[in-house]
Motif scaffolding. Structure first.
Motif, mmCIF file in Angstrom:
data_model
loop_
_atom_site.group_PDB
_atom_site.id
_atom_site.type_symbol
_atom_site.label_atom_id
_atom_site.label_comp_id
_atom_site.label_asym_id
_atom_site.label_seq_id
_atom_site.Cartn_x
_atom_site.Cartn_y
_atom_site.Cartn_z
ATOM 1 N N GLU A 203 16.487 6.254 1.215
ATOM 2 C CA GLU A 203 17.137 7.542 1.482
ATOM 3 C C GLU A 203 18.165 7.405 2.607
ATOM 4 O O GLU A 203 19.242 8.017 2.554
ATOM 5 N N LEU A 204 17.855 6.591 3.593
ATOM 6 C CA LEU A 204 18.805 6.345 4.687
ATOM 7 C C LEU A 204 20.010 5.557 4.184
ATOM 8 O O LEU A 204 21.161 5.864 4.542
ATOM 9 N N LEU A 205 19.772 4.556 3.353
ATOM 10 C CA LEU A 205 20.874 3.779 2.788
ATOM 11 C C LEU A 205 21.752 4.653 1.893
ATOM 12 O O LEU A 205 22.976 4.449 1.819
ATOM 13 N N GLY B 13 0.817 -1.197 0.000
ATOM 14 C CA GLY B 13 0.000 0.000 0.000
ATOM 15 C C GLY B 13 0.857 1.256 0.000
ATOM 16 O O GLY B 13 2.094 1.197 -0.066
ATOM 17 N N GLU B 14 0.224 2.400 0.081
ATOM 18 C CA GLU B 14 0.928 3.682 0.016
ATOM 19 C C GLU B 14 1.906 3.851 1.173
ATOM 20 O O GLU B 14 3.024 4.347 0.994
ATOM 21 N N GLU B 15 1.485 3.411 2.363
ATOM 22 C CA GLU B 15 2.349 3.550 3.538
ATOM 23 C C GLU B 15 3.639 2.743 3.372
ATOM 24 O O GLU B 15 4.731 3.204 3.735
ATOM 25 N N LYS B 16 3.520 1.555 2.800
ATOM 26 C CA LYS B 16 4.699 0.718 2.572
ATOM 27 C C LYS B 16 5.638 1.371 1.555
ATOM 28 O O LYS B 16 6.861 1.367 1.737
ATOM 29 N N GLN B 17 5.085 1.929 0.493
ATOM 30 C CA GLN B 17 5.903 2.577 -0.523
ATOM 31 C C GLN B 17 6.669 3.766 0.050
ATOM 32 O O GLN B 17 7.830 4.004 -0.291
ATOM 33 N N LYS B 18 6.014 4.506 0.937
ATOM 34 C CA LYS B 18 6.694 5.625 1.597
ATOM 35 C C LYS B 18 7.827 5.118 2.487
ATOM 36 O O LYS B 18 8.899 5.733 2.565
ATOM 37 N N ALA B 19 7.592 4.005 3.157
ATOM 38 C CA ALA B 19 8.615 3.428 4.031
ATOM 39 C C ALA B 19 9.803 2.927 3.214
ATOM 40 O O ALA B 19 10.965 3.064 3.634
ATOM 41 N N ILE B 20 9.529 2.349 2.039
ATOM 42 C CA ILE B 20 10.595 1.881 1.154
ATOM 43 C C ILE B 20 11.456 3.060 0.698
ATOM 44 O O ILE B 20 12.690 3.014 0.731
ATOM 45 N N GLN B 21 10.799 4.143 0.300
ATOM 46 C CA GLN B 21 11.520 5.339 -0.136
ATOM 47 C C GLN B 21 12.376 5.905 0.999
ATOM 48 O O GLN B 21 13.539 6.279 0.791
#
Length: 225
Positions: free
Chosen positions: A129-131, A117-125
Motif C-alpha cells: 500500500e505504501l509502494l 504467518g498472519e502478521e507477516k501477511q499484514k506487513a506485506i499488504q
C-alpha cells in the motif's frame, strides 16, 4: 588532502545516495569506509550525536544526516541542481523523501524480517500500500525529478537493489512489475544510469548485509520475555 571526504559504508543507501549526488555534481571526494560494528574515533568525533554514517567532511567541517547532506551539496555546488527552484515543488520533494525513508523503507523491512504467518501477511499488504502511493508520484514521468535524476530519485534509490535484497532475504515479492508498472520502469531507468550504476554494491553483498540485520532482530524478538 581531499577537500571533500565521506565517512560511510557501501552497504548503506544513506551513504550511497551521497556518493550519487557528489558524482552527479562532478565533485571529487575521498571515501572513508566505516566499520559499523567497530565505530572509528573519526566517526565518533564528527558525529557524536547520532554516531551514524554518512558524515560529509567539507574543508574539515562535518555535516551529518543524508537529507541534510544532499541539500548542503546542492547549495554548495550549483551545477546539476537536485532540488527544483519552485518553493512548492521543493517542499513536495522533501515531503516524499521523508515519506520514503520513514514509511516505505521501514514497511518493507518489517515485511521482510517477520516470520511466516498472519502478521507477516499484514506487513506485506501494508508495504505494498505504501509502494502504491509512490507509484502514483512517478506515473507518466521518467524520473521523480522529471527528465533528469534529482533529489527524490536519490532518496528513493533504495528500490532497485536494496528492495530486491530485502525481498530475497524475507522470501517475499513486493514490487511486482504488473502491479507497479511505473515504479518498475523508473527502477530500470534509474539503475541503468552510468553514474548510479557505478556506486551500486553487488546484490550478494546487500543480501548478506540484510541477512545479518534480520537474523539479529529475530534473535532479539525471541529473547524477549
Amino acid at each position: 588532502m581531499a577537500e571533500v571526504k565521506l565517512i560511510g559504508t557501501s552497504q548503506s543507501l544513506n551513504c550511497i545516495r551521497i556518493e550519487w549526488a557528489l558524482k552527479l555534481k562532478g565533485v571529487e571526494y575521498e571515501l572513508i569506509e566505516e566499520d559499523l560494528l567497530n565505530k572509528s574515533p573519526l566517526l565518533l568525533r564528527y558525529n557524536p550525536v547520532h554516531k551514524k554514517v554518512p558524515v560529509l567532511l567539507h574543508h574539515g567541517k562535518p555535516i551529518a544526516e543524508s537529507h541534510v547532506i544532499l541539500e548542503y551539496i546542492d547549495e554548495t555546488w550549483k551545477n546539476n541542481p537536485l532540488l527544483p527552484e519552485d518553493p512548492y515543488e521543493r517542499s513536495m520533494a522533501r515531503f516524499w523523501a521523508k515519506f520514503s525513508d520513514e514509511k516505505c523503507i521501514f514497511g518493507v523491512y518489517e515485511a521482510a524480517w517477520l516470520e511466516e504467518g498472519e502478521e507477516k501477511q499484514k506487513a506485506i499488504q501494508s508495504a505494498q500500500e505504501l509502494l502504491a502511493i509512490l507509484e502514483k508520484q512517478i506515473e507518466g514521468k521518467k524520473y521523480f525529478g522529471g527528465e533528469v535524476i534529482r533529489f527524490l530519485d536519490l532518496v528513493v534509490g533504495w528500490i532497485p537493489r536494496w528492495l530486491n535484497a530485502m525481498e530475497e532475504v524475507g522470501s517475499i515479492k513486493l514490487l511486482d512489475a504488473e502491479r507497479f508498472p511505473s515504479l518498475h520502469e523508473w527502477s530500470q531507468n534509474f539503475i541503468a544510469n552510468p553514474v548510479i550504476k557505478e556506486c551500486i554494491p553487488p546484490q550478494e553483498k546487500l543480501v548478506n548485509y540484510f541477512n545479518f540485520g534480520i537474523s539479529y532482530r529475530r534473535s532479539l524478538a525471541v529473547a524477549k520475555p
